[in-house]
Design a protein around this motif. Structure first.
Motif, PDB file in Angstrom:
ATOM      1  N   UNK A 139       2.977  -6.746  -4.307  1.00 28.74           N
ATOM      2  CA  UNK A 139       3.543  -6.722  -5.691  1.00 28.74           C
ATOM      3  C   UNK A 139       2.319  -5.814  -6.470  1.00 28.74           C
ATOM      4  N   UNK A 140       2.759  -4.858  -7.080  1.00 35.39           N
ATOM      5  CA  UNK A 140       1.733  -4.060  -8.014  1.00 35.39           C
ATOM      6  C   UNK A 140       2.119  -4.459  -9.407  1.00 35.39           C
ATOM      7  N   UNK A 141       1.270  -5.502 -10.247  1.00 37.35           N
ATOM      8  CA  UNK A 141       1.940  -5.907 -11.447  1.00 37.35           C
ATOM      9  C   UNK A 141       2.252  -4.839 -12.399  1.00 37.35           C
ATOM     10  N   UNK A 142       1.393  -3.513 -12.451  1.00 40.16           N
ATOM     11  CA  UNK A 142       1.383  -2.802 -13.497  1.00 40.16           C
ATOM     12  C   UNK A 142       2.606  -1.955 -13.469  1.00 40.16           C
ATOM     13  N   UNK A 143       2.948  -1.573 -12.274  1.00 39.70           N
ATOM     14  CA  UNK A 143       4.173  -0.460 -12.134  1.00 39.70           C
ATOM     15  C   UNK A 143       5.333  -1.135 -11.573  1.00 39.70           C
ATOM     16  N   UNK A 144       5.157  -2.670 -11.227  1.00 41.69           N
ATOM     17  CA  UNK A 144       6.466  -3.309 -10.680  1.00 41.69           C
ATOM     18  C   UNK A 144       6.618  -3.173  -9.247  1.00 41.69           C
ATOM     19  N   UNK A 145       5.940  -2.041  -8.792  1.00 41.56           N
ATOM     20  CA  UNK A 145       6.579  -1.618  -7.398  1.00 41.56           C
ATOM     21  C   UNK A 145       6.319  -2.863  -6.404  1.00 41.56           C
ATOM     22  N   UNK A 146       7.094  -2.911  -5.468  1.00 43.04           N
ATOM     23  CA  UNK A 146       7.156  -4.035  -4.492  1.00 43.04           C
ATOM     24  C   UNK A 146       7.322  -3.375  -2.957  1.00 43.04           C
ATOM     25  N   UNK A 147       6.517  -3.961  -2.185  1.00 43.27           N
ATOM     26  CA  UNK A 147       6.553  -3.505  -0.724  1.00 43.27           C
ATOM     27  C   UNK A 147       6.790  -4.983   0.131  1.00 43.27           C
TER      28      UNK A 147
END
Length: 352
Positions: free
Chosen positions: A271-279
């Motif tokens: 999870x990338x907290x700033x963008x909200x992107x999840x892989x």
């Protein structure tokens, strides 16, 4: 929006061969670009929590840098992913010698491994899914490996924002096979990856020696900087005084996945907290190599990015490194009459 495939020019090699770039788009607007050279994934465009798309994959916008500069950006890896100690293993009593291209060791199939060959490509569409079927014959003796190996790789981008990678291979002689995909991700689209929150479903990892070859042991992650069983920032413990981190210059290790009886199970989540992107990475493989971009140094530029230190991470689904030299590891030996078949998928989403 309809799923579709487009193809275009990706540059010309010094010998005159032309590379092709295939652009896959699903009904949600996700874009994945893949070349017939090395089967490399060159771009992956996904939205953040506000719907803004960015390219989250490290790579180049022309084929030429993949010939020399690329640290396996987005490439298909074979015949044998990761390291084999001194490029040697014994198969049925015979010593097999492979080229060494990583210090004294063999890495990722050798200097002319699958990342530097042209693949035959057949695009396909199945309803809302689009994809490519790549095929290649690795001839007997190529990069030192015995047997003619016929390999098929299927990339499929689904309407569920899944990128499937399916491998299949058969051989006419006993050989070693361990195929993987070597995409580098940065879910922020820029900067370093140290703030990404990582979870890996692994109770153990395979410690390495100073040349990054496994010792053969399985070490519990509990009480170590390698414990990602609950979400932890990649950079939280990467600088701790730890022999394994010192050997790798950070994380560059195979994690022993907890198998729960599922064919293609969730192995890792980022999870990338700033963008909200999840892989999410799901796989049938017994291991995953987590690499924290320790050898990136800012000297490479692609698609307008400078690829700085720890500017990308890899989650490479695989059998264990140096498996032919460790009988206690899951075997990577493929024999005539057997089929090598494995699949993994990368799932893209957002957290609000």
């Amino acid at each position: 929006m309809q799923a579709n495939i487009q193809q275009g020019d990706f540059g010309t090699l010094p010998d005159g061969r032309r590379a092709t770039l295939y652009t896959l788009m699903n009904p949600n607007g996700l874009v994945v670009k893949i070349s017939d050279f090395g089967g490399v994934i060159t771009e992956i465009h996904t939205p953040d929590r506000d719907g803004k798309f960015a390219d989250i994959n490290l790579g180049f916008d022309n084929v030429l840098p993949y010939l020399e500069d690329s640290p396996y950006f987005g490439a298909l890896i074979g015949r044998h992913g990761n390291r084999i100690a001194k490029g040697q293993f014994v198969l049925d009593g015979k010593l097999i010698q492979l080229p060494v291209n990583n210090g004294e060791n063999h890495l990722h199939g050798g200097p002319m491994g699958f990342h530097r060959v042209f693949w035959n490509v057949e695009p396909f569409e199945h309803g809302d899914s689009v994809g490519l079927t790549l095929s290649y014959r690795s001839v007997d003796g190529e990069q030192g490996y015995p047997g003619n190996l016929d390999v098929t790789v299927v990339y499929e981008l689904s309407a569920a924002n899944e990128l499937w990678v399916r491998f299949h291979a058969v051989t006419d002689k006993d050989t070693a096979v361990n195929l993987t995909q070597h995409a580098y991700f940065n879910l922020a689209g820029k900067g370093d990856i140290l703030g990404h929150l990582l979870t890996i479903d692994a109770d153990a990892f395979t410690p390495v020696d100073s040349t990054l070859v496994p010792t053969g042991a399985l070490q519990p992650v509990a009480g170590t900087p390698f414990d990602f069983r609950t979400p932890r920032a990649i950079g939280e413990r990467i600088g701790e005084k730890d022999e394994q981190l010192e050997y790798g210059g950070g994380y560059d290790h195979n994690f022993v996945l907890n198998k729960r009886g599922k064919a293609c199970q969730l192995a890792a989540r980022v999870v990338e907290p700033l963008s909200g992107r999840v892989l999410e990475m799901h796989t049938e493989e017994p291991g995953v190599q987590f690499y924290s971009g320790n050898f990136l140094d800012g000297s490479l530029t692609g698609k307008g990015w400078n690829y700085y230190y720890r500017g990308g991470f890899c989650l490479e689904p695989q059998h264990f490194p140096d498996a032919p030299n460790h009988p206690n590891f899951p075997s990577t030996i493929l024999r005539p009459g057997q089929e090598y078949a494995t699949q993994s998928k990368f799932v893209f989403s957002v957290e609000k």
